[in-house]
Design a protein around this motif. Structure first.
Motif, short mmCIF file in Angstrom:
data_model
loop_
_atom_site.label_atom_id
_atom_site.label_comp_id
_atom_site.label_asym_id
_atom_site.label_seq_id
_atom_site.Cartn_x
_atom_site.Cartn_y
_atom_site.Cartn_z
N THR A 50 41.91 104.46 24.35
CA THR A 50 40.64 104.01 24.91
C THR A 50 40.85 103.34 26.26
O THR A 50 40.07 103.53 27.20
N GLY A 51 41.94 102.57 26.37
CA GLY A 51 42.26 101.94 27.65
C GLY A 51 42.50 102.96 28.74
O GLY A 51 42.07 102.77 29.89
N ALA A 52 43.18 104.06 28.39
CA ALA A 52 43.41 105.12 29.38
C ALA A 52 42.08 105.69 29.88
O ALA A 52 41.89 105.90 31.09
N PHE A 53 41.15 105.94 28.97
CA PHE A 53 39.86 106.51 29.36
C PHE A 53 39.00 105.51 30.13
O PHE A 53 38.32 105.87 31.09
N VAL A 54 39.03 104.24 29.71
CA VAL A 54 38.27 103.23 30.45
C VAL A 54 38.82 103.09 31.86
O VAL A 54 38.05 103.02 32.84
N GLY A 55 40.15 103.07 31.99
CA GLY A 55 40.75 102.96 33.31
C GLY A 55 40.39 104.13 34.22
O GLY A 55 40.06 103.95 35.39
N GLY A 228 47.82 96.85 25.29
CA GLY A 228 47.75 98.27 24.97
C GLY A 228 46.83 99.02 25.92
O GLY A 228 47.15 100.12 26.37
N GLY A 229 45.66 98.44 26.23
CA GLY A 229 44.74 99.08 27.15
C GLY A 229 45.31 99.21 28.55
O GLY A 229 45.17 100.25 29.21
N ALA A 230 45.97 98.14 29.02
CA ALA A 230 46.59 98.20 30.35
C ALA A 230 47.68 99.27 30.39
O ALA A 230 47.83 99.98 31.39
N THR A 231 48.42 99.41 29.29
CA THR A 231 49.45 100.44 29.23
C THR A 231 48.84 101.83 29.26
O THR A 231 49.42 102.77 29.81
N GLY A 232 47.65 101.99 28.66
CA GLY A 232 46.94 103.27 28.74
C GLY A 232 46.63 103.65 30.17
O GLY A 232 46.75 104.82 30.57
N VAL A 233 46.23 102.67 30.99
CA VAL A 233 45.98 102.92 32.41
C VAL A 233 47.26 103.38 33.10
O VAL A 233 47.26 104.35 33.88
N LEU A 234 48.36 102.70 32.82
CA LEU A 234 49.64 103.05 33.43
C LEU A 234 50.09 104.45 32.99
O LEU A 234 50.67 105.21 33.79
N PHE A 235 49.83 104.78 31.74
CA PHE A 235 50.17 106.12 31.24
C PHE A 235 49.36 107.18 31.98
O PHE A 235 49.91 108.21 32.40
#
Length: 328
Positions: A50-55, A228-235
């Motif tokens: 979810t963090g990746a998609f929000v980012g 976890g969300g911040a890591t999704g952005v980095l991914f």
């Protein structure tokens, strides 16, 4: 064969540490929650997703508004990380309040089933919203950093080949290291960190000592979910393409990293994530050579999990865990 393995070793280490940093930060969410509640939060991988998609959504908004063209890329990334961390942190607190807190005194299996249900729910919600807005659930986000750096390892030793390091990898590694150091300092040096350690050691006694257990647990979910969300952005920044199902396999591997380092041990989760990333990249690059073509790079997960099984056979509590003697 040894010569060929040595040639690829620098690139394996660069890629492995980059992937391992992602595993390590996600693993922190698993190990923090387990340390306090003895709960395996299987929805944590989907919080990462979810963090990746929000980012990416925030990046698309900033791009459409023309902000990316006028502001430094590092500033844009900081804004995206802060917004995403807040959103996923609040999401994690909400999941704990709705799906876990009412079941706190229920059997562990019931809570585990609830976590799995939340995981599937998040997958479907993100897929529905993404398909509704973009017509496809596979998304490629704007790239903030696309340059590459050449690393001259051959001058160090002639057996090494040179390695390529992407700028996004540097940003990811630095960000992950800062998050891990910051969390370690917070848990071990701050007042709230002391409260978290107290609740982890004995929840009932901590409550008798005046600690608000519910607030500590909510804070734990907020911090773990924000990381976890911040890591999704980095991914998303590192690998470009994301989909609603990336959280499942990455979450499973991050959980494996937490178990490898010692579930409930924060520093063990960090080390376990980095080790698992390096092992996976080593297998991806060299498994075919080591097995004479019997196993190809697609079996890299088998190699990594095989190492985990071997470690747990001889040290079931993990590399950094401590054996606990149960009193009967």
């Amino acid at each position: 064969m040894i010569s060929e393995i040595l040639q690829t070793l620098p690139q394996v280490l660069v890629d492995g540490l980059t992937l391992g940093a992602i595993y390590a930060v996600i693993a922190l969410g698993y190990t923090m929650v387990y340390g306090i509640l003895e709960l395996i939060n299987f929805a944590h991988g989907e919080i990462f997703m979810t963090g990746a998609f929000v980012g990416v959504a925030v990046l698309f908004f900033m791009s459409g508004a023309g902000w990316l063209a006028v502001m430094p890329a590092i500033l844009a990334l900081l804004i995206v990380l802060v917004v995403t961390s807040l959103v996923t942190g609040v999401l994690g607190m909400g999941i704990e309040r709705v799906a876990y807190r009412p079941l706190r005194k229920a059997p562990k299996l019931i809570t585990l089933i609830s976590a799995i249900g939340v995981s599937f729910l998040l997958q479907d919600i993100v897929r529905f919203i993404t398909e509704w807005k973009r017509g496809n659930y596979i998304v490629t986000g704007p790239q903030l950093f696309d340059s590459k750096i050449g690393l001259d390892f051959s001058s160090i030793w002639s057996h090494f080949n040179d390695a390529i390091l992407k700028t996004s990898s540097v940003i990811l590694l630095v960000s992950a290291i800062l998050m891990m150091i910051g969390l370690d300092f917070f848990v071990n040096k701050s007042k709230w960190g002391m409260a978290m350690r107290s609740v982890a050691q004995d929840r009932d006694t901590a409550a008798l000592m005046g600690i608000n257990v519910n607030k500590v647990i909510s804070l734990t979910f907020f911090i773990g979910s924000a990381l976890g969300g911040a890591t999704g952005v980095l991914f998303a920044m590192q690998y470009g393409t994301i989909n609603p199902y990336i959280g499942f396999i990455l979450g499973l591997k991050a959980f494996t990293a937490a178990v490898l380092g010692g579930i409930g041990n924060i520093r063990g989760a960090m080390f376990g994530g980095l080790l698992l990333g390096v092992l996976e990249m080593f297998a991806s690059a060299n498994l075919q050579k080591l097995t004479g073509g019997v196993f190809t790079a697609e079996y890299k997960d088998v190699f990594a999990f095989g190492i985990l099984i071997i470690v747990l056979i001889f040290k079931p509590e993990g590399l950094f865990g401590k054996a606990v003697t149960e009193k009967v």
